[in-house]
Design an enzyme around this catalytic site. Structure first.
Site, PDB file in Angstrom:
ATOM      1  N   ARG A  82       4.969  -1.698   1.814  1.00  0.00           N
ATOM      2  CA  ARG A  82       4.702  -3.052   1.338  1.00  0.00           C
ATOM      3  C   ARG A  82       5.276  -3.338  -0.040  1.00  0.00           C
ATOM      4  O   ARG A  82       5.877  -4.389  -0.263  1.00  0.00           O
ATOM      5  CB  ARG A  82       3.217  -3.275   1.137  1.00  0.00           C
ATOM      6  CG  ARG A  82       2.334  -3.478   2.147  1.00  0.00           C
ATOM      7  CD  ARG A  82       0.974  -2.895   1.973  1.00  0.00           C
ATOM      8  NE  ARG A  82       1.022  -1.535   2.462  1.00  0.00           N
ATOM      9  CZ  ARG A  82       0.737  -1.205   3.686  1.00  0.00           C
ATOM     10  NH1 ARG A  82       0.301  -2.080   4.515  1.00  0.00           N
ATOM     11  NH2 ARG A  82       0.882   0.030   4.089  1.00  0.00           N
ATOM     12  N   THR A  83       5.056  -2.429  -0.985  1.00  0.00           N
ATOM     13  CA  THR A  83       5.434  -2.734  -2.362  1.00  0.00           C
ATOM     14  C   THR A  83       6.950  -2.900  -2.485  1.00  0.00           C
ATOM     15  O   THR A  83       7.438  -3.892  -3.027  1.00  0.00           O
ATOM     16  CB  THR A  83       4.911  -1.639  -3.311  1.00  0.00           C
ATOM     17  OG1 THR A  83       3.521  -1.472  -3.091  1.00  0.00           O
ATOM     18  CG2 THR A  83       5.140  -2.004  -4.764  1.00  0.00           C
ATOM     19  N   LYS A 128      12.035  15.938 -12.774  1.00  0.00           N
ATOM     20  CA  LYS A 128      11.254  15.415 -13.901  1.00  0.00           C
ATOM     21  C   LYS A 128      12.121  14.870 -15.041  1.00  0.00           C
ATOM     22  O   LYS A 128      13.287  14.588 -14.858  1.00  0.00           O
ATOM     23  CB  LYS A 128      10.278  16.473 -14.390  1.00  0.00           C
ATOM     24  CG  LYS A 128       9.272  16.805 -13.312  1.00  0.00           C
ATOM     25  CD  LYS A 128       8.205  17.722 -13.803  1.00  0.00           C
ATOM     26  CE  LYS A 128       7.275  18.034 -12.648  1.00  0.00           C
ATOM     27  NZ  LYS A 128       6.390  19.136 -12.933  1.00  0.00           N
ATOM     28  N   ARG A 164       8.816   3.048  -8.965  1.00  0.00           N
ATOM     29  CA  ARG A 164       7.633   3.786  -8.501  1.00  0.00           C
ATOM     30  C   ARG A 164       7.953   5.270  -8.678  1.00  0.00           C
ATOM     31  O   ARG A 164       9.025   5.736  -8.283  1.00  0.00           O
ATOM     32  CB  ARG A 164       7.347   3.486  -7.033  1.00  0.00           C
ATOM     33  CG  ARG A 164       6.317   4.426  -6.447  1.00  0.00           C
ATOM     34  CD  ARG A 164       5.814   3.981  -5.103  1.00  0.00           C
ATOM     35  NE  ARG A 164       4.905   2.862  -5.234  1.00  0.00           N
ATOM     36  CZ  ARG A 164       4.105   2.442  -4.251  1.00  0.00           C
ATOM     37  NH1 ARG A 164       4.114   3.047  -3.085  1.00  0.00           N
ATOM     38  NH2 ARG A 164       3.296   1.416  -4.435  1.00  0.00           N
ATOM     39  N   HIS A 197      -0.987   0.494 -11.208  1.00  0.00           N
ATOM     40  CA  HIS A 197      -0.215  -0.234 -10.187  1.00  0.00           C
ATOM     41  C   HIS A 197      -0.499  -1.717 -10.467  1.00  0.00           C
ATOM     42  O   HIS A 197      -1.235  -2.382  -9.739  1.00  0.00           O
ATOM     43  CB  HIS A 197      -0.718   0.187  -8.806  1.00  0.00           C
ATOM     44  CG  HIS A 197       0.146  -0.250  -7.666  1.00  0.00           C
ATOM     45  ND1 HIS A 197       1.200  -1.133  -7.794  1.00  0.00           N
ATOM     46  CD2 HIS A 197       0.102   0.078  -6.345  1.00  0.00           C
ATOM     47  CE1 HIS A 197       1.756  -1.309  -6.609  1.00  0.00           C
ATOM     48  NE2 HIS A 197       1.112  -0.593  -5.719  1.00  0.00           N
TER      49      HIS A 197
END
Ligand code: NCD
Length: 312
Positions: free
Chosen positions: A60-61, A88, A110, A138
């Protein structure tokens, strides 16, 4: 790399007051109406480039940021990076310098590490939007949840909001907590002790419950959360059957909340684990509307960040 020269980023809700939150909701409300009538203004982001940089899974995002950008006329590029190839810090900064050289305007990220979007925002000239960082925040989810609540209940203050399930690993819970506290509502966090850090007990207007029966009483809104197995070690939760028996939202438990209380879930949903299908698909559920508001909120965020930048 050029350091940031503006502060038009959306990295988290923490620290934002009503005067910072409400303009996003108001603009999103008007974009929701325009989207329904298929009249979104395609010139708002024309000539702008939006890069979706997802180091973690998303349906969805990612899709809603893509639709939001396209609905406002931006060029949207999706980059999905397998988590396993991420090394990282250094890799992220290398990526940042590459993206900076491409001169994009908006960078939606994200990442599994809390703080990754904030780090990136110091290294790129684009406006950075946090689309979920580890267990931290979020922010666009909290804004879309707030817009959905406001459309149904007419306000965001003086409400009793129950957030149930895996609070410990949920960035959705954290962002919602900050937003609803800032707007003057009370929050009940409900979950097993292994998934509900006692540190939350000292937060303002927050009460902790280990029983759904107690926590749901007279709630205006019930938000269910997925168990985030990918962020936890073994042994924090019993079997799914046992979890549902203790913390699943079924009709009987929902009946303890206020009549007509809203049922929400950020998705992805595990039916029969944190929520029963009969509840998720009931007239009280606004789960599909949350998805619709997700597009409207992301349109508002992209639009406002670029306006704040040109005003700076
Ligand atoms: C949430 C997330 O990724 O934090 N999903 C979402 O963005 N709608 C919640 C989850 O993964 O359970």
């Amino acid at each position: 790399m050029t350091p940031q020269r503006h502060s038009a980023h959306l990295l988290g809700i923490e620290g934002m007051g009503p005067q910072a939150i409400i303009p996003f909701l108001d603009l999103a409300e008007s974009y929701a109406l325009l989207s329904r009538s298929r009249q979104a203004p395609h010139n708002v982001l024309r000539g702008r480039t939006l890069i979706n940089l997802f180091f973690e899974d998303s349906t969805r995002t990612r899709t809603s940021f893509e639709i939001a950008g396209k609905r406002l006329g931006a060029d949207v590029i999706n980059m999905t990076v397998a988590t396993s190839s991420v090394n990282k810090g250094e890799t992220l900064l290398d990526t940042a310098s590459t993206l900076n050289a491409m001169r994009c305007d908006l960078l939606v990220i994200r990442h599994a590490q809390s703080g990754a979007p904030a780090l990136l925002s110091q290294k790129v000239e684009a406006s950075v939007v946090n689309a979920g960082d580890g267990m931290h925040e979020h922010p666009t989810q909290a804004l879309l949840d707030a817009l959905t609540i406001r459309r149904h209940l007419g306000r965001l203050d003086n409400l009793e909001i129950a957030i149930c399930g895996d609070i410990a690993h949920s960035r959705v819970a954290r962002s919602n907590l900050h937003l609803l506290q800032a707007m003057g509502s009370r929050i009940r966090l409900i979950g097993p002790p292994t998934l509900l850090p006692s540190a939350f007990a000292s937060a303002k207007n927050v009460t902790l419950y280990h029983s759904m029966e107690e926590g749901l009483k007279d709630a205006d809104v019930v938000m269910c959360l997925r168990i985030q197995r990918e962020r936890m070690g073994a042994g924090l939760v019993p079997s799914e059957r046992e979890y549902f028996a203790l913390f699943g939202l079924d009709q009987r438990r929902l009946a303890l909340a206020k009549p007509g209380a809203l049922v929400m879930h950020p998705g992805p949903m595990n039916r029969g684990v944190e929520v029963a299908s009969t509840v998720a698909d009931s007239p009280q559920s606004v789960i599909s509307e949350q998805v619709e508001m997700g597009v409207a909120v992301r349109m508002a965020v992209l639009d406002r960040l670029l306006r704040m930048r040109s005003a700076a």
